[in-house]
Write a protein that holds these residues in place. Structure first.
Motif, PDB file in Angstrom:
ATOM      1  N   ALA A 506       0.856  -1.197   0.000  1.00 46.78           N
ATOM      2  CA  ALA A 506       0.000   0.000   0.000  1.00 46.78           C
ATOM      3  C   ALA A 506       0.885   1.238   0.000  1.00 46.78           C
ATOM      4  O   ALA A 506       1.811   1.340   0.803  1.00 46.78           O
ATOM      5  N   VAL A 507       0.622   2.170  -0.908  1.00 50.63           N
ATOM      6  CA  VAL A 507       1.485   3.347  -1.030  1.00 50.63           C
ATOM      7  C   VAL A 507       0.754   4.657  -0.787  1.00 50.63           C
ATOM      8  O   VAL A 507       1.379   5.663  -0.429  1.00 50.63           O
ATOM      9  N   TYR A 508      -0.566   4.685  -0.972  1.00 48.47           N
ATOM     10  CA  TYR A 508      -1.321   5.920  -0.762  1.00 48.47           C
ATOM     11  C   TYR A 508      -2.649   5.606  -0.094  1.00 48.47           C
ATOM     12  O   TYR A 508      -3.166   4.481  -0.172  1.00 48.47           O
ATOM     13  N   LEU A 509      -3.207   6.627   0.533  1.00 44.55           N
ATOM     14  CA  LEU A 509      -4.588   6.610   1.005  1.00 44.55           C
ATOM     15  C   LEU A 509      -5.185   7.932   0.543  1.00 44.55           C
ATOM     16  O   LEU A 509      -4.942   8.982   1.124  1.00 44.55           O
ATOM     17  N   GLU A 510      -5.954   7.871  -0.547  1.00 42.98           N
ATOM     18  CA  GLU A 510      -6.417   9.100  -1.170  1.00 42.98           C
ATOM     19  C   GLU A 510      -7.668   8.853  -2.000  1.00 42.98           C
ATOM     20  O   GLU A 510      -8.098   7.712  -2.178  1.00 42.98           O
ATOM     21  N   ALA A 511      -8.241   9.933  -2.517  1.00 45.39           N
ATOM     22  CA  ALA A 511      -9.432   9.842  -3.358  1.00 45.39           C
ATOM     23  C   ALA A 511      -9.067   9.269  -4.717  1.00 45.39           C
ATOM     24  O   ALA A 511      -7.900   9.224  -5.099  1.00 45.39           O
ATOM     25  N   GLY A 512     -10.095   8.844  -5.444  1.00 50.09           N
ATOM     26  CA  GLY A 512      -9.873   8.270  -6.766  1.00 50.09           C
ATOM     27  C   GLY A 512      -9.161   9.233  -7.692  1.00 50.09           C
ATOM     28  O   GLY A 512      -9.569  10.369  -7.860  1.00 50.09           O
ATOM     29  N   SER A 513      -8.076   8.800  -8.295  1.00 51.19           N
ATOM     30  CA  SER A 513      -7.276   9.662  -9.150  1.00 51.19           C
ATOM     31  C   SER A 513      -7.883   9.754 -10.547  1.00 51.19           C
ATOM     32  O   SER A 513      -8.781   8.996 -10.913  1.00 51.19           O
ATOM     33  N   TRP A 514      -7.374  10.690 -11.342  1.00 51.15           N
ATOM     34  CA  TRP A 514      -7.834  10.791 -12.730  1.00 51.15           C
ATOM     35  C   TRP A 514      -7.435   9.535 -13.493  1.00 51.15           C
ATOM     36  O   TRP A 514      -8.111   9.128 -14.448  1.00 51.15           O
ATOM     37  N   GLN A 515      -6.351   8.875 -13.049  1.00 54.27           N
ATOM     38  CA  GLN A 515      -5.952   7.614 -13.687  1.00 54.27           C
ATOM     39  C   GLN A 515      -7.040   6.567 -13.511  1.00 54.27           C
ATOM     40  O   GLN A 515      -7.376   5.829 -14.437  1.00 54.27           O
ATOM     41  N   LEU A 516      -7.608   6.505 -12.301  1.00 52.42           N
ATOM     42  CA  LEU A 516      -8.674   5.542 -12.036  1.00 52.42           C
ATOM     43  C   LEU A 516      -9.917   5.882 -12.839  1.00 52.42           C
ATOM     44  O   LEU A 516     -10.545   5.001 -13.439  1.00 52.42           O
ATOM     45  N   ASN A 517     -10.271   7.139 -12.884  1.00 55.44           N
ATOM     46  CA  ASN A 517     -11.464   7.541 -13.623  1.00 55.44           C
ATOM     47  C   ASN A 517     -11.329   7.230 -15.116  1.00 55.44           C
ATOM     48  O   ASN A 517     -12.265   6.755 -15.759  1.00 55.44           O
ATOM     49  N   ARG A 518     -10.143   7.490 -15.640  1.00 52.30           N
ATOM     50  CA  ARG A 518      -9.910   7.180 -17.057  1.00 52.30           C
ATOM     51  C   ARG A 518      -9.941   5.675 -17.299  1.00 52.30           C
ATOM     52  O   ARG A 518     -10.450   5.209 -18.318  1.00 52.30           O
ATOM     53  N   ALA A 519      -9.421   4.904 -16.321  1.00 52.31           N
ATOM     54  CA  ALA A 519      -9.427   3.448 -16.457  1.00 52.31           C
ATOM     55  C   ALA A 519     -10.855   2.906 -16.482  1.00 52.31           C
ATOM     56  O   ALA A 519     -11.177   2.001 -17.271  1.00 52.31           O
ATOM     57  N   VAL A 520     -11.718   3.458 -15.628  1.00 47.66           N
ATOM     58  CA  VAL A 520     -13.119   3.037 -15.617  1.00 47.66           C
ATOM     59  C   VAL A 520     -13.764   3.337 -16.963  1.00 47.66           C
ATOM     60  O   VAL A 520     -14.456   2.492 -17.546  1.00 47.66           O
ATOM     61  N   CYS A 521     -13.533   4.538 -17.480  1.00 51.93           N
ATOM     62  CA  CYS A 521     -14.100   4.913 -18.788  1.00 51.93           C
ATOM     63  C   CYS A 521     -13.610   3.975 -19.889  1.00 51.93           C
ATOM     64  O   CYS A 521     -14.403   3.462 -20.692  1.00 51.93           O
ATOM     65  N   LYS A 522     -12.303   3.741 -19.932  1.00 48.26           N
ATOM     66  CA  LYS A 522     -11.733   2.900 -20.992  1.00 48.26           C
ATOM     67  C   LYS A 522     -12.235   1.465 -20.909  1.00 48.26           C
ATOM     68  O   LYS A 522     -12.484   0.819 -21.928  1.00 48.26           O
ATOM     69  N   SER A 523     -12.386   0.956 -19.682  1.00 45.99           N
ATOM     70  CA  SER A 523     -12.844  -0.429 -19.539  1.00 45.99           C
ATOM     71  C   SER A 523     -14.255  -0.594 -20.078  1.00 45.99           C
ATOM     72  O   SER A 523     -14.578  -1.618 -20.699  1.00 45.99           O
ATOM     73  N   VAL A 524     -15.107   0.411 -19.846  1.00 44.08           N
ATOM     74  CA  VAL A 524     -16.483   0.347 -20.337  1.00 44.08           C
ATOM     75  C   VAL A 524     -16.516   0.504 -21.858  1.00 44.08           C
ATOM     76  O   VAL A 524     -17.245  -0.204 -22.557  1.00 44.08           O
TER      77      VAL A 524
END
Length: 616
Positions: A506-524
């Protein structure tokens, strides 16, 4: 029935009217400083100014929270999100603040005392700034500030700023006709957005800064700005009861012999509805077939108490690290479901991967349940000494189980610091950890369960039995006053690799990054069903169902922004993360954004997703 429908209709109209007023005020303030709602805020100074025009009085700390070292611009939608989080101060709140200074409750504060306080504490003001305040708020009180009148003056000026902005918008027809700004996940680059709010444990003051994040974990809902639709597309998906859950995730018996790595973590719900969680790095020394799973952590269950977190949906997005953290490539995500577990099985090359946990927010959201009474945390025993109650001790053991990320029954300094980051915003350095070692039970330089208990007992003793600080800790970890965990979801990640020993950290404890949001979009977009909106070949809606979760993404390939009206009124037994049945979203040119996530409201019953996306 007619009366009920009428009342429901009136409630919807009222809600839509409130939303319309809110966004009108947002636009009025925004367009007072900027020429267009499509123009971005480009500096801290601009952000501070536009917030002031909206009736806020942001401190430098507040501005820094949303404008980090990684922020280059903020758009209109970012501004709207900030205004939702930063509510204007009420007179009651202002009087309470002054009351803490005026301990004798006289209604006045000496100018000299006010001058000293404002120039030496907190965000220090200059002498000229304080003098200007005193001069403007001098109500002939002989060197004293009548802070009740000052509060009235402050609120009057604040409302005047908002009124002036609205009047300017009404007068200028060009501004009045402008559409809303753009809120989207741009496919070519990330948009720098606000960092997560500080920990709710506000009893300790700190300047500790959490890691800045990019991305969109927001869920805005807006009234449609037009009366007619230019084109639409409809998507219908039916789902059975929970007995029909997908069971594609097959774990071969041989996999149990594969080298395994495990880590726990947690989703935490912030006061503003934002969700933060741990984020991980996965190291694979060589190419191997792997199986990666995530599921809610099944900790102690007290008979008769609900386990809200076990129904929360979880997912992991796997991204490959290349030259920099900013350049992460989506590999896959856990789309196979077996009961509450989601997993992915495939081959990964050697190297470093990022594992980004995700939950839709459909199930993990603010609840307004009535609590019969506040649980007791401490008591005095026969000897008059403070002790922890049985119920509180059991809760602390659950907390220990959750924050013991590697599951070895001990808390390392890194694990303890994640706990501190969440509950106090502070960090414990090596020197402070050495002091803990002298006073609390440790093994191999790691804190034991008993040591953790004693640490909390010491905190109670420091306050002479006052449980206030203990409650701040519990509330920040998602517990309510009945010691039920309602606003957090602990989870566990397992990684099996056939040919090598995987390592997860575990390296961070934070809100969803733009990387995560883009990953969700791309996966869909990669796996979902695509439908072109009638009358606009450049706008498509992608819908993907993974287990009990449906996600829709809007892609706008055109050169212009588009406004999409989303209608879920024909859906049955469905729960949207947006919280509304009907809303509107805007998609910037050449970009894609998440429209919504939907899950069944009652998994024991059949459900129907029927959504119409219309181009306004």
């Amino acid at each position: 029935q007619k009366v009920t429908r009428s009342e429901s209709s009136q409630a919807k109209k009222s809600q839509h009217a409130e939303e319309a007023i809110f966004y009108m005020n947002c636009r009025a303030a925004y367009l007072t400083v900027l020429k267009s709602s499509l123009e971005n805020i480009k500096s801290k100074e601009q952000l501070s100014l536009v917030l002031q025009q909206a009736g806020r009085n942001p401190s430098q700390k507040t501005v820094n929270k949303y404008w980090t070292s990684q922020t280059s611009t903020l758009n209109f939608d970012d501004f709207c999100t900030i205004l939702k989080k930063e509510k204007p101060a009420t007179k009651t709140e202002l009087l309470e603040a002054f009351g803490k200074i005026d301990t004798d409750n006289t209604g006045y504060i000496l100018h000299d005392e006010l001058h000293k306080m404002l120039t030496t504490r907190g965000e220090k003001m200059t002498r000229d700034e304080v003098s200007a305040i005193i001069k403007q708020a001098d109500f002939n009180c002989d060197g004293k500030l009548d802070y009740n009148k000052f509060c009235d003056l402050y609120l009057t000026i604040s409302e005047q700023c908002c009124k002036t902005a609205r009047e300017k918008l009404e007068v200028d027809s060009r501004l009045k006709q402008q559409q809303f700004g753009s809120q989207a996940e741009t496919s070519s680059e990330g948009i720098t957005l606000p960092v997560s709010k500080p920990s709710p444990r506000i009893s300790r003051k700190t300047d500790h800064k959490l890691a800045p994040t990019k991305g969109d974990s927001r869920t805005p809902s807006r009234p449609s700005s037009a009366q007619s639709c230019k084109g639409s597309t409809s998507t219908t998906i039916s789902g059975g009861a929970s007995s029909n859950r997908n069971t594609k995730l097959i774990e071969p018996d041989t996999m149990k012999e594969w080298p395994c790595a495990q880590s726990k973590g947690c989703f935490y719900l912030e006061d503003n509805g934002e969700i933060i969680s741990h984020k991980y790095k996965l190291h694979l020394p060589q190419r191997s077939t792997v199986c990666i799973t995530i599921k809610p952590l099944n900790i102690r269950q007290v008979e008769g108490k609900p386990c809200h977190w076990l129904s929360v949906d979880t997912a992991l997005y796997i991204l490959k690290e290349n030259e920099t953290q900013e350049n992460l490539q989506l590999v896959s995500f856990t789309d196979q479901q077996n009961k509450e577990m989601f997993g992915w099985r495939g081959e990964l090359g050697s190297g470093v991967y990022w594992l980004l946990p995700f939950t839709t927010g459909c199930r993990l959201k603010k609840v307004k349940a009535q609590i019969a009474g506040e649980a007791k945390l401490v008591y005095r025993n026969e000897d008059g000494e403070l002790a922890l109650t049985k119920e509180f001790r059991a809760t602390l053991l659950d907390i220990f189980e959750t924050i013991d990320l590697d599951g070895n029954g001990l808390l390392s300094l890194e694990e303890y610091n994640f706990f501190e980051q969440r509950t106090s915003g502070e960090k414990c350095d090596e020197e402070a950890w050495a002091v803990c070692k002298e006073n609390f039970d440790m093994k191999k330089n790691e804190l034991t369960r008993q040591g953790f208990m004693d640490l909390n007992l010491m905190e109670a003793n420091d306050r002479e039995g006052d449980p206030s600080d203990l409650w701040v800790t519990l509330l920040s970890l998602g517990y309510n006053k009945a010691l039920e965990m309602t606003e957090a979801c602990p989870f566990v990640i397992d990684i099996y690799a056939e040919k090598c020993k995987p390592r997860i950290k575990a390296v961070y404890l934070e809100a969803g990054s733009w990387q995560l949001n883009r990953a969700v979009c791309k996966s869909v977009v990669n796996k979902g069903e695509a439908k072109v909106v009638d009358g606009c070949e450049n706008v498509s809606v992608y819908t993907y169902k993974a287990g009990r979760r449906i996600t829709s993404v809007i892609e706008n390939k055109s050169e212009n922004k588009v406004i999409i009206h989303v209608n879920n009124e024909q859906s049955k037994n469905c729960l949207s993360n947006r919280g509304l049945t009907v809303f509107a979203v805007e998609v910037a040119p050449k970009s894609m954004m998440i429209s919504q996530h939907v899950m069944p409201l009652n998994e024991q019953e059949e459900w129907l997703y029927n959504c119409v996306h219309s181009l306004v």
